[in-house]
Design an enzyme around this catalytic site. Structure first.
Site, mmCIF file in Angstrom:
data_model
loop_
_atom_site.group_PDB
_atom_site.id
_atom_site.type_symbol
_atom_site.label_atom_id
_atom_site.label_comp_id
_atom_site.label_asym_id
_atom_site.label_seq_id
_atom_site.Cartn_x
_atom_site.Cartn_y
_atom_site.Cartn_z
ATOM 1 C CB SER A 81 -0.952 -0.043 1.197
ATOM 2 O OG SER A 81 -1.998 0.893 1.045
ATOM 3 C CG ASP A 207 -6.952 -3.570 -3.245
ATOM 4 O OD1 ASP A 207 -7.605 -2.765 -2.568
ATOM 5 O OD2 ASP A 207 -5.709 -3.644 -3.203
ATOM 6 C CG HIS A 235 -5.518 -2.625 0.318
ATOM 7 N ND1 HIS A 235 -5.007 -2.261 -0.906
ATOM 8 C CD2 HIS A 235 -4.899 -1.838 1.234
ATOM 9 C CE1 HIS A 235 -4.119 -1.289 -0.739
ATOM 10 N NE2 HIS A 235 -4.026 -1.024 0.542
#
EC number: 3.1.1.85
Length: 258
Positions: A81, A207, A235
């Site tokens: 991320s 995601d 995610h």
């Protein structure tokens, strides 16, 4: 010098794990232990997160400068991320410290730009920024929910994420805002296209923060990029689909000479 907390496990080829927004290195613990059966794994707390001291301003360049000095040899850097932006920036600024790169549920630009680049709606990030000043804890919980709410076992995953976050002190509002600014403003597409090291991208088909469609765009920028899609993951594939994620990383690591 800023005190940056890190933990290292196992032996073998070195790989450094860099976490995402509002998290800390403890989020990797179970996953890192599995990875450490074959590699030397280092988990870092970003500045102002977990047990690391804060920096001001919390910018990508400052973060990269703080982290790169922690590792004495070229290694594989894995960013999840927000961590994906960090490891891409380290590769751009300090290429001699990076032997290979893994972007896990990450991309070189997080916000969308119409049809040209799929990404998160910038208005969502603006909403997070505004809510931080009103209720930081509620904002963090909303962000966590977004990471798992498309998955069948989302309640269990959300519980795991909450427990990990509460294990260490939360970042202050200024650090959290700085992280959102990085997600909102960073564009490392040129840096990605210029890479001449092995790169693996792992995306979740479900995601909601990093659309799976961004994978093809990244391959256009860097044709040599290895793209992996875990169809039913969101995610946090290292939590929801740890075996598949471990297998992808292991195959990638075992191809490398270092």
């Amino acid at each position: 010098m800023t005190k940056i907390h890190l933990e290292t496990f196992g032996n073998g080829k070195p790989i450094v794990l860099v976490h995402g927004w509002a998290m800390h290195g403890g989020i990797w613990r179970e996953f890192a232990m599995q990875l450490a059966q074959h590699y030397r794994v280092t988990c870092i707390d970003l500045p102002g997160h977990g047990r690391s001291e804060a920096i001001d301003p919390f910018t990508l360049e400052r973060i990269s400068a703080e982290l790169v000095g922690l590792v004495s040899e070229p290694c594989c850097w894995l960013g999840w991320s927000l961590g994906a932006a960090v490891v891409l920036d380290i590769t751009r600024l300090y290429p001699e410290r990076v032997s290979s790169l893994v972007l896990l549920a990450g991309n070189p630009m997080f916000t969308n730009s119409g049809l040209a680049w799929p990404g998160i709606d910038v208005r969502l990030l603006d909403g997070f920024a505004g809510n931080l000043h009103q209720n930081c804890q509620t904002t963090l919980l909303r962000f966590l929910s977004l990471q798992v709410n498309a998955l069948p076992d989302h309640k269990h995953l959300l519980k795991t994420l909450k427990a990990a976050v509460l294990e260490r002190d939360a970042p202050n509002a200024k650090t959290l805002q700085g992280g959102l600014d990085i997600l909102k403003q960073t564009d490392l597409r040129l840096a990605l296209s210029a890479l001449n090291i092995p790169v693996s991208v792992i995306l979740g088909g479900l995601d909601t923060l990093v659309p799976v469609a961004v994978g093809q765009q990244m391959q256009r920028l860097l044709p040599s990029l290895e793209l992996n899609i875990i169809d039913r993951a969101g995610h946090v594939p290292f939590l929801s689909h740890s075996e598949e994620t471990l297998a992808i990383i292991s195959r990638f690591m075992d191809k490398q000479c270092i």
